[in-house]
Design an enzyme around this catalytic site. Structure first.
Site, PDB file in Angstrom:
ATOM      1  N   ASP A   1       0.827  -1.205   0.000  1.00  0.00           N
ATOM      2  CA  ASP A   1       0.000   0.000   0.000  1.00  0.00           C
ATOM      3  C   ASP A   1       0.861   1.254   0.000  1.00  0.00           C
ATOM      4  O   ASP A   1       1.523   1.572   0.986  1.00  0.00           O
ATOM      5  CB  ASP A   1      -0.901  -0.010   1.246  1.00  0.00           C
ATOM      6  CG  ASP A   1      -1.834   1.190   1.260  1.00  0.00           C
ATOM      7  OD1 ASP A   1      -2.985   1.048   0.825  1.00  0.00           O
ATOM      8  OD2 ASP A   1      -1.411   2.280   1.708  1.00  0.00           O
TER       9      ASP A   1
ATOM     10  N   TYR B   1       3.618   9.665  -0.722  1.00  0.00           N
ATOM     11  CA  TYR B   1       4.693   9.000   0.035  1.00  0.00           C
ATOM     12  C   TYR B   1       6.036   9.150  -0.704  1.00  0.00           C
ATOM     13  O   TYR B   1       7.079   8.894  -0.136  1.00  0.00           O
ATOM     14  CB  TYR B   1       4.421   7.503   0.238  1.00  0.00           C
ATOM     15  CG  TYR B   1       3.148   7.136   0.956  1.00  0.00           C
ATOM     16  CD1 TYR B   1       2.354   8.091   1.589  1.00  0.00           C
ATOM     17  CD2 TYR B   1       2.725   5.805   1.013  1.00  0.00           C
ATOM     18  CE1 TYR B   1       1.175   7.729   2.236  1.00  0.00           C
ATOM     19  CE2 TYR B   1       1.564   5.442   1.663  1.00  0.00           C
ATOM     20  CZ  TYR B   1       0.787   6.403   2.262  1.00  0.00           C
ATOM     21  OH  TYR B   1      -0.374   6.031   2.895  1.00  0.00           O
TER      22      TYR B   1
ATOM     23  N   LYS C   1      -2.590   6.046  -4.242  1.00  0.00           N
ATOM     24  CA  LYS C   1      -3.646   7.016  -3.891  1.00  0.00           C
ATOM     25  C   LYS C   1      -3.453   8.348  -4.616  1.00  0.00           C
ATOM     26  O   LYS C   1      -2.327   8.758  -4.883  1.00  0.00           O
ATOM     27  CB  LYS C   1      -3.652   7.256  -2.376  1.00  0.00           C
ATOM     28  CG  LYS C   1      -3.634   5.977  -1.575  1.00  0.00           C
ATOM     29  CD  LYS C   1      -3.765   6.164  -0.091  1.00  0.00           C
ATOM     30  CE  LYS C   1      -3.462   4.851   0.629  1.00  0.00           C
ATOM     31  NZ  LYS C   1      -2.043   4.597   0.884  1.00  0.00           N
TER      32      LYS C   1
ATOM     33  N   HIS D   1      -7.185  10.017  -1.678  1.00  0.00           N
ATOM     34  CA  HIS D   1      -6.454   9.974  -0.412  1.00  0.00           C
ATOM     35  C   HIS D   1      -7.164  10.692   0.748  1.00  0.00           C
ATOM     36  O   HIS D   1      -7.172  10.230   1.874  1.00  0.00           O
ATOM     37  CB  HIS D   1      -5.054  10.572  -0.628  1.00  0.00           C
ATOM     38  CG  HIS D   1      -4.024  10.037   0.318  1.00  0.00           C
ATOM     39  ND1 HIS D   1      -2.711   9.883  -0.035  1.00  0.00           N
ATOM     40  CD2 HIS D   1      -4.105   9.622   1.595  1.00  0.00           C
ATOM     41  CE1 HIS D   1      -2.042   9.388   0.987  1.00  0.00           C
ATOM     42  NE2 HIS D   1      -2.873   9.222   1.997  1.00  0.00           N
TER      43      HIS D   1
ATOM     44  N   GLN E   1     -10.178   3.484   3.431  1.00  0.00           N
ATOM     45  CA  GLN E   1      -8.968   3.254   4.241  1.00  0.00           C
ATOM     46  C   GLN E   1      -8.849   4.369   5.277  1.00  0.00           C
ATOM     47  O   GLN E   1      -8.780   5.549   4.919  1.00  0.00           O
ATOM     48  CB  GLN E   1      -7.722   3.222   3.347  1.00  0.00           C
ATOM     49  CG  GLN E   1      -6.493   2.853   4.154  1.00  0.00           C
ATOM     50  CD  GLN E   1      -5.204   2.832   3.333  1.00  0.00           C
ATOM     51  OE1 GLN E   1      -4.271   3.551   3.615  1.00  0.00           O
ATOM     52  NE2 GLN E   1      -5.159   1.980   2.333  1.00  0.00           N
TER      53      GLN E   1
ATOM     54  N   SER F   1      -2.039   2.767   9.919  1.00  0.00           N
ATOM     55  CA  SER F   1      -1.428   2.965  11.246  1.00  0.00           C
ATOM     56  C   SER F   1      -2.052   2.028  12.288  1.00  0.00           C
ATOM     57  O   SER F   1      -2.469   2.465  13.352  1.00  0.00           O
ATOM     58  CB  SER F   1      -1.550   4.423  11.692  1.00  0.00           C
ATOM     59  OG  SER F   1      -0.735   5.236  10.884  1.00  0.00           O
ATOM     60  N   PRO F   2      -2.120   0.733  11.969  1.00  0.00           N
ATOM     61  CA  PRO F   2      -2.772  -0.212  12.889  1.00  0.00           C
ATOM     62  C   PRO F   2      -1.983  -0.406  14.181  1.00  0.00           C
ATOM     63  O   PRO F   2      -2.512  -0.944  15.150  1.00  0.00           O
ATOM     64  CB  PRO F   2      -2.819  -1.516  12.084  1.00  0.00           C
ATOM     65  CG  PRO F   2      -1.650  -1.406  11.153  1.00  0.00           C
ATOM     66  CD  PRO F   2      -1.566   0.043  10.779  1.00  0.00           C
ATOM     67  N   LEU F   3      -0.714   0.037  14.182  1.00  0.00           N
ATOM     68  CA  LEU F   3       0.101  -0.062  15.407  1.00  0.00           C
ATOM     69  C   LEU F   3       0.144   1.301  16.095  1.00  0.00           C
ATOM     70  O   LEU F   3       1.064   1.573  16.872  1.00  0.00           O
ATOM     71  CB  LEU F   3       1.520  -0.539  15.056  1.00  0.00           C
ATOM     72  CG  LEU F   3       1.604  -1.765  14.128  1.00  0.00           C
ATOM     73  CD1 LEU F   3       3.055  -2.112  13.815  1.00  0.00           C
ATOM     74  CD2 LEU F   3       0.898  -2.966  14.765  1.00  0.00           C
TER      75      LEU F   3
ATOM     76  N   SER G   1       6.683  -1.262   8.424  1.00  0.00           N
ATOM     77  CA  SER G   1       8.001  -1.388   9.059  1.00  0.00           C
ATOM     78  C   SER G   1       9.080  -1.376   7.988  1.00  0.00           C
ATOM     79  O   SER G   1       8.833  -1.746   6.845  1.00  0.00           O
ATOM     80  CB  SER G   1       8.119  -2.665   9.896  1.00  0.00           C
ATOM     81  OG  SER G   1       9.416  -2.719  10.461  1.00  0.00           O
ATOM     82  N   THR G   2      10.269  -0.956   8.409  1.00  0.00           N
ATOM     83  CA  THR G   2      11.411  -1.014   7.497  1.00  0.00           C
ATOM     84  C   THR G   2      12.359  -2.141   7.911  1.00  0.00           C
ATOM     85  O   THR G   2      13.393  -2.338   7.291  1.00  0.00           O
ATOM     86  CB  THR G   2      12.206   0.314   7.535  1.00  0.00           C
ATOM     87  OG1 THR G   2      12.407   0.664   8.904  1.00  0.00           O
ATOM     88  CG2 THR G   2      11.471   1.422   6.830  1.00  0.00           C
TER      89      THR G   2
ATOM     90  N   ILE H   1       8.769  -6.945   9.783  1.00  0.00           N
ATOM     91  CA  ILE H   1       7.882  -7.193   8.631  1.00  0.00           C
ATOM     92  C   ILE H   1       7.387  -8.648   8.708  1.00  0.00           C
ATOM     93  O   ILE H   1       6.202  -8.931   8.535  1.00  0.00           O
ATOM     94  CB  ILE H   1       8.640  -6.904   7.309  1.00  0.00           C
ATOM     95  CG1 ILE H   1       8.859  -5.384   7.169  1.00  0.00           C
ATOM     96  CG2 ILE H   1       7.902  -7.454   6.102  1.00  0.00           C
ATOM     97  CD1 ILE H   1       9.788  -4.968   6.036  1.00  0.00           C
TER      98      ILE H   1
HETATM   99  P1  A2P Z   1      10.065   0.587  11.997  1.00  0.00           P
HETATM  100  O1  A2P Z   1       9.574   1.011  10.639  1.00  0.00           O
HETATM  101  O2  A2P Z   1      11.334   1.250  12.399  1.00  0.00           O
HETATM  102  O3  A2P Z   1      10.096  -0.903  12.147  1.00  0.00           O
HETATM  103  P2  A2P Z   1       1.989   1.938  11.988  1.00  0.00           P
HETATM  104  O4  A2P Z   1       1.977   0.802  11.027  1.00  0.00           O
HETATM  105  O5  A2P Z   1       0.868   1.929  12.945  1.00  0.00           O
HETATM  106  O6  A2P Z   1       2.116   3.288  11.308  1.00  0.00           O
HETATM  107  O7  A2P Z   1       3.296   1.771  12.900  1.00  0.00           O
HETATM  108  C1  A2P Z   1       4.571   1.891  12.359  1.00  0.00           C
HETATM  109  C2  A2P Z   1       5.574   2.085  13.467  1.00  0.00           C
HETATM  110  O8  A2P Z   1       5.660   0.924  14.270  1.00  0.00           O
HETATM  111  C3  A2P Z   1       6.937   2.351  12.927  1.00  0.00           C
HETATM  112  O9  A2P Z   1       7.583   3.245  13.794  1.00  0.00           O
HETATM  113  C4  A2P Z   1       7.605   0.979  12.950  1.00  0.00           C
HETATM  114  O10 A2P Z   1       9.001   1.124  13.099  1.00  0.00           O
HETATM  115  C5  A2P Z   1       6.986   0.361  14.185  1.00  0.00           C
HETATM  116  N1  A2P Z   1       6.839  -1.098  14.093  1.00  0.00           N
HETATM  117  C6  A2P Z   1       6.337  -1.795  13.063  1.00  0.00           C
HETATM  118  N2  A2P Z   1       6.282  -3.101  13.338  1.00  0.00           N
HETATM  119  C7  A2P Z   1       6.781  -3.261  14.572  1.00  0.00           C
HETATM  120  C8  A2P Z   1       6.993  -4.375  15.409  1.00  0.00           C
HETATM  121  N3  A2P Z   1       6.674  -5.603  15.022  1.00  0.00           N
HETATM  122  N4  A2P Z   1       7.537  -4.154  16.630  1.00  0.00           N
HETATM  123  C9  A2P Z   1       7.853  -2.919  17.045  1.00  0.00           C
HETATM  124  N5  A2P Z   1       7.671  -1.811  16.296  1.00  0.00           N
HETATM  125  C10 A2P Z   1       7.135  -1.981  15.071  1.00  0.00           C
END
Ligand code: A2P
Length: 265
Positions: free
Chosen positions: A36, A41, A66, A99, A156, A183-185, A226-227, A232
Site C-alpha cells: 500500500d 509517500y 492514492k 487519499h 482506508q 497505522s494499525p500499530l 516497518s522497514t 515485517i
Molecule cells: P520501523 O519502521 O522502524 O520498524 P503503523 O503501522 O501503525 O504506522 O506503525 C509503524 C511504526 O511501528 C513504525 O515506527 C515501525 O518502526 C513500528 N513497528 C512496526 N512493526 C513493529 C513491530 N513488530 N515491533 C515494534 N515496532 C514496530
C-alpha cells in the site's frame, strides 16, 4: 471478484530507493502479496522496483496507490494515475484511492464529485481494478450516493484499539465497504501499552502482533508499516493467534480517540 489480501505492507514514511525496495522485497519473501503506497509517500518508484525484484507473478500481487489532494478533479485524476503507474512501472493498480476528502481549494464538494467521475473512468479504462476512498467519514460516504455510479469498494482509515472508529466501521459493514486499517500499530506510539502487553503475554505474541490481529478479527484489511525485516515478518505471522471475545472487548475498550494522523471529521 478481486480478493484483497488481508495483510498489506504500509509504506508511509519509508524513504524511496534502497530502503523501500528492501522493505517490499522482504515483505514478498515473508508471504505478503499486498503493498500500500501513495503518490504523496514519494516512494512509488522504489516500491515498483521492489515488486519487480520480488518476482511474484503480477496476478498474485495487490498494489494500491492514492490520488493526492492537489490532483483532485476529473482530468487531474486521469493524469495522476498515469504518472503513478509510470513510477510504479505497472500497467494497472489493483486499488486506487482518493487519499483525502478535501481539495486544495474551496469548492471541495464539487471537486469530490468531479474526482470520483475521474476515478470511475480510471476503473473503466482498466488502470485500476478497484476504486475507493481514504479518510472518508460517514457524511462523505453518504454524499457519494448523490454522484457516484460505482460506490467505493474500500475506505482506508486510521484504525487501532486506541482509535476504534466503531460507528464508521458499522456504517461501512452495512454498506458493503471494506475498511482498511492504516497505522494499525498506532504509529508505534502505543506499543508498550500495559493492557496490550498483558494480552500479548497470554498468547505468547508480541504487542504489534496483538494489534494486527485485533484489526483482522474485526474484518479489517490491515496495513502495518516497518522497514525492519524481522518486524515485517513478525507482523505477518498472526494467522494462528485468534483472540478470545473477552480479549477483543478489552482491546475495544482502549479507545480514546487517539489519532496519529489528520482528523477528517
Ligand atoms: P520501523 O519502521 O522502524 O520498524 P503503523 O503501522 O501503525 O504506522 O506503525 C509503524 C511504526 O511501528 C513504525 O515506527 C515501525 O518502526 C513500528 N513497528 C512496526 N512493526 C513493529 C513491530 N513488530 N515491533 C515494534 N515496532 C514496530
Amino acid at each position: 471478484m478481486r480478493i484483497i489480501p488481508r495483510i498489506g505492507l504500509g509504506v508511509w514514511q519509508i524513504p524511496d530507493g534502497e530502503i523501500v525496495r528492501n522493505a517490499v522485497r522482504w515483505a514478498l519473501e515473508a508471504g505478503y502479496r499486498h503493498i500500500d503506497t501513495a503518490m504523496i509517500y514519494r516512494n512509488e518508484k522504489g516500491v515498483g522496483e521492489g515488486i519487480k525484484a520480488g518476482n511474484v507473478p503480477r496476478e498474485e500481487m495487490f498494489v494500491t496507490t492514492k490520488l493526492w489532494i492537489s490532483d483532485q478533479g476529473y482530468d487531474s485524476a486521469l493524469k495522476a494515475i498515469r504518472a503513478s503507474l509510470e513510477r510504479l512501472q505497472l500497467d494497472y493498480v489493483d486499488l486506487y484511492l482518493v487519499h483525502w476528502p478535501f481539495a486544495d481549494e474551496e469548492k471541495t464538494q464539487e471537486k469530490r464529485a468531479d474526482t470520483w467521475r475521474g476515478m470511475e473512468e480510471i476503473q473503466r479504462l482498466g488502470l485500476a481494478r478497484l476504486i475507493g476512498v481514504s479518510n472518508y467519514t460517514e457524511t462523505h460516504l453518504e454524499e457519494m450516493r448523490s454522484y457516484a455510479k460505482v460506490m467505493p469498494t474500500v475506505n482506508q482509515v486510521e484504525m487501532h484499539p486506541f482509535l476504534y472508529q466503531k460507528a464508521l466501521a458499522e456504517y461501512c459493514a452495512t454498506n458493503g465497504i471494506q475498511i482498511e486499517a492504516y497505522s494499525p500499530l498506532a504509529h508505534g506510539e502505543k506499543l508498550n501499552d500495559k493492557t496490550v502487553s498483558k494480552i500479548a503475554k497470554k498468547y505468547g505474541k508480541s504487542n504489534a502482533q496483538i494489534l494486527t490481529r485485533w484489526a483482522l478479527e474485526h474484518g479489517f484489511v490491515v496495513l502495518p508499516k516497518s522497514t525492519h525485516k524481522e518486524r515485517i515478518e513478525e507482523n505477518f505471522d498472526v494467522l494462528d493467534s485468534k483472540l478470545e471475545t473477552e480479549d477483543m472487548k478489552t482491546l475495544d475498550n482502549l479507545n480514546e480517540n487517539f489519532r496519529t494522523c489528520w482528523d477528517p471529521y
